[in-house]
Design an enzyme around this catalytic site. Structure first.
Site, PDB file in Angstrom:
ATOM      1  N   LEU A 111      10.457 -20.299  -5.341  1.00 51.01           N
ATOM      2  CA  LEU A 111       9.465 -19.455  -4.669  1.00 51.01           C
ATOM      3  C   LEU A 111       8.101 -19.501  -5.377  1.00 51.01           C
ATOM      4  O   LEU A 111       8.039 -19.437  -6.607  1.00 51.01           O
ATOM      5  CB  LEU A 111      10.003 -18.012  -4.695  1.00 51.01           C
ATOM      6  CG  LEU A 111       9.154 -16.933  -4.044  1.00 51.01           C
ATOM      7  CD1 LEU A 111       9.184 -17.083  -2.523  1.00 51.01           C
ATOM      8  CD2 LEU A 111       9.675 -15.539  -4.450  1.00 51.01           C
ATOM      9  N   HIS A 129       2.459   3.608  -8.917  1.00 52.35           N
ATOM     10  CA  HIS A 129       2.222   2.184  -9.204  1.00 52.35           C
ATOM     11  C   HIS A 129       3.399   1.610 -10.000  1.00 52.35           C
ATOM     12  O   HIS A 129       3.851   0.502  -9.760  1.00 52.35           O
ATOM     13  CB  HIS A 129       0.920   1.992  -9.987  1.00 52.35           C
ATOM     14  CG  HIS A 129      -0.303   2.410  -9.229  1.00 52.35           C
ATOM     15  ND1 HIS A 129      -0.530   2.027  -7.935  1.00 52.35           N
ATOM     16  CD2 HIS A 129      -1.375   3.181  -9.576  1.00 52.35           C
ATOM     17  CE1 HIS A 129      -1.683   2.541  -7.517  1.00 52.35           C
ATOM     18  NE2 HIS A 129      -2.209   3.245  -8.495  1.00 52.35           N
ATOM     19  N   ASP A 158       0.833  -1.217   0.000  1.00 55.97           N
ATOM     20  CA  ASP A 158       0.000   0.000   0.000  1.00 55.97           C
ATOM     21  C   ASP A 158       0.863   1.261   0.000  1.00 55.97           C
ATOM     22  O   ASP A 158       1.987   1.255   0.502  1.00 55.97           O
ATOM     23  CB  ASP A 158      -0.917  -0.036   1.234  1.00 55.97           C
ATOM     24  CG  ASP A 158      -2.047   0.966   1.127  1.00 55.97           C
ATOM     25  OD1 ASP A 158      -2.380   1.387  -0.009  1.00 55.97           O
ATOM     26  OD2 ASP A 158      -2.605   1.339   2.174  1.00 55.97           O
TER      27      ASP A 158
HETATM   28  C1  IPE Z   1      -5.386  -2.525  -0.074  1.00 59.16           C
HETATM   29  O1  IPE Z   1      -5.062  -1.190  -0.236  1.00 59.16           O
HETATM   30  C2  IPE Z   1      -5.361  -3.222  -1.397  1.00 59.16           C
HETATM   31  C3  IPE Z   1      -4.035  -3.315  -2.019  1.00 59.16           C
HETATM   32  C4  IPE Z   1      -2.896  -2.951  -1.486  1.00 59.16           C
HETATM   33  C5  IPE Z   1      -4.038  -3.881  -3.314  1.00 59.16           C
HETATM   34  P1  IPE Z   1      -6.175  -0.065  -0.355  1.00 59.16           P
HETATM   35  O2  IPE Z   1      -5.477   1.227  -0.553  1.00 59.16           O
HETATM   36  O3  IPE Z   1      -7.178  -0.438  -1.395  1.00 59.16           O
HETATM   37  O4  IPE Z   1      -6.894  -0.157   1.071  1.00 59.16           O
HETATM   38  P2  IPE Z   1      -7.667   0.936   1.910  1.00 59.16           P
HETATM   39  O5  IPE Z   1      -8.689   1.548   0.994  1.00 59.16           O
HETATM   40  O6  IPE Z   1      -6.656   1.941   2.354  1.00 59.16           O
HETATM   41  O7  IPE Z   1      -8.250   0.182   3.048  1.00 59.16           O
HETATM   42  C1  IPE Z   2      -1.559   0.360  -3.370  1.00 56.16           C
HETATM   43  O1  IPE Z   2      -1.329   1.726  -3.389  1.00 56.16           O
HETATM   44  C2  IPE Z   2      -1.817  -0.216  -4.738  1.00 56.16           C
HETATM   45  C3  IPE Z   2      -3.225  -0.521  -5.011  1.00 56.16           C
HETATM   46  C4  IPE Z   2      -4.189  -0.508  -4.149  1.00 56.16           C
HETATM   47  C5  IPE Z   2      -3.548  -0.905  -6.379  1.00 56.16           C
HETATM   48  P1  IPE Z   2      -2.512   2.757  -3.369  1.00 56.16           P
HETATM   49  O2  IPE Z   2      -2.930   3.028  -4.776  1.00 56.16           O
HETATM   50  O3  IPE Z   2      -3.626   2.295  -2.492  1.00 56.16           O
HETATM   51  O4  IPE Z   2      -1.832   4.042  -2.780  1.00 56.16           O
HETATM   52  P2  IPE Z   2      -2.411   4.977  -1.644  1.00 56.16           P
HETATM   53  O5  IPE Z   2      -2.768   4.092  -0.495  1.00 56.16           O
HETATM   54  O6  IPE Z   2      -3.603   5.670  -2.224  1.00 56.16           O
HETATM   55  O7  IPE Z   2      -1.294   5.898  -1.320  1.00 56.16           O
HETATM   56 MG    MG Z   3      -4.013   2.489  -0.514  1.00 56.87          MG
END
Ligand code: IPE
Ligand code: IPE
Ligand code: MG
Length: 245
Positions: A130, A36, A19
């Site tokens: 892995l 990303h 995240d």
């Molecule tokens: C969780 O992250 C999903 C992934 C890392 C793919 P999110 O950014 O979607 O989660 P919330 O919305 O902060 O809970």
């Molecule tokens: C995690 O990073 C990747 C996905 C959920 C696809 P985020 O896109 O949730 O990044 P933040 O949490 O908004 O910074």
């Molecule tokens: Mg996120």
């Protein structure tokens, strides 16, 4: 050699909620999608090094079922990134003896991506190193709901009685039927929540939460997580000194 890590008490299965890509990009004045992109680089580095830390299973939360509700442009960028990744990394996975695996409601994905996933699973299934499992269009609640339906059907057909249902049977009806439960769950970005990830499977996983955003999660950060894990005492409900009598 791994960075400053002793060879004892290493986790067999590490799951990661990757995240913070968007916030990392924002902090640097970049677009979320650039976050990303950078996140994919960390992923690639980690896949190469985690076997040195004794890890046999690496499970990565890449896209949740709820993430479909993000702006269309971000979703389509992520789908393109995934599609390209599946093509570009096949050779690399082979070179590192890595097995591709996917969990989630994969039918939600564009059919071309589903085909590429099947191809990558098929082409790497004989590797012995892995196992990298990508959770995509994943929701733990949906996974449990689908398992309940499959088991209920068997009860309705008279193949099972409600009393035959065991924890093991539930595990065997999840997407993760072939994986051991995670020993360590890492979440980056400072959030202290599970966000619908592996709710059943992490019952006794050790949790490691870090403020680092995913694009900052280098091997050094991974090594810190492992060192922290090694200091934990996993009691599984027992006491520290647990005489057998
Ligand atoms: C969780 O992250 C999903 C992934 C890392 C793919 P999110 O950014 O979607 O989660 P919330 O919305 O902060 O809970
Ligand atoms: C995690 O990073 C990747 C996905 C959920 C696809 P985020 O896109 O949730 O990044 P933040 O949490 O908004 O910074
Ligand atoms: Mg996120």
């Amino acid at each position: 050699m791994p960075l400053k890590v002793e060879p004892q008490n290493l986790p067999h299965h590490v799951a990661i909620i990757m995240d913070g890509n968007g916030r990392w990009a924002q902090k640097k004045g970049l677009l979320r999608i650039q976050g990303h992109q950078e996140g994919v680089n960390r992923l690639e580095e980690l896949i190469e090094v985690v076997p040195d830390y004794g890890v046999k299973y690496l499970t990565l939360y890449a896209f949740s079922k709820e993430n479909w509700n993000r702006p269309k442009l971000e979703v389509s960028f992520l789908m393109n990134l995934l599609s390209t990744y599946l093509d570009l990394k096949l050779k690399k996975f082979h070179e590192h003896n890595v097995i591709f695996n996917f969990i989630g409601n994969l039918n939600d994905l564009p059919s071309l991506i589903q085909e590429k996933m099947k191809r990558n699973i098929e082409e790497t299934k004989k590797n012995t190193g892995l196992v990298v499992t990508f959770a995509i269009s994943y929701s733990s609640r949906l996974e449990l709901l689908q398992a309940c339906r499959k088991i209920a059907e068997k009860v309705a057909q008279g193949v099972l009685t409600p009393g035959d249902i065991t924890e093991e049977m539930i595990s065997q009806h999840l997407y993760t039927a072939n994986l051991p439960d995670p020993d360590l769950l890492i979440r980056t970005s400072g959030e202290m929540r599970i966000s619908n990830f592996l709710l059943w499977q992490i019952s006794y996983a050790e949790l490691y939460l870090t403020d680092k955003f995913w694009p900052e999660f280098t091997e050094e950060e991974f090594a810190k997580a492992i060192q922290n894990y090694q200091k934990r005492e996993r009691r599984f409900g027992l006491t520290t000194v647990n005489p057998a009598s």
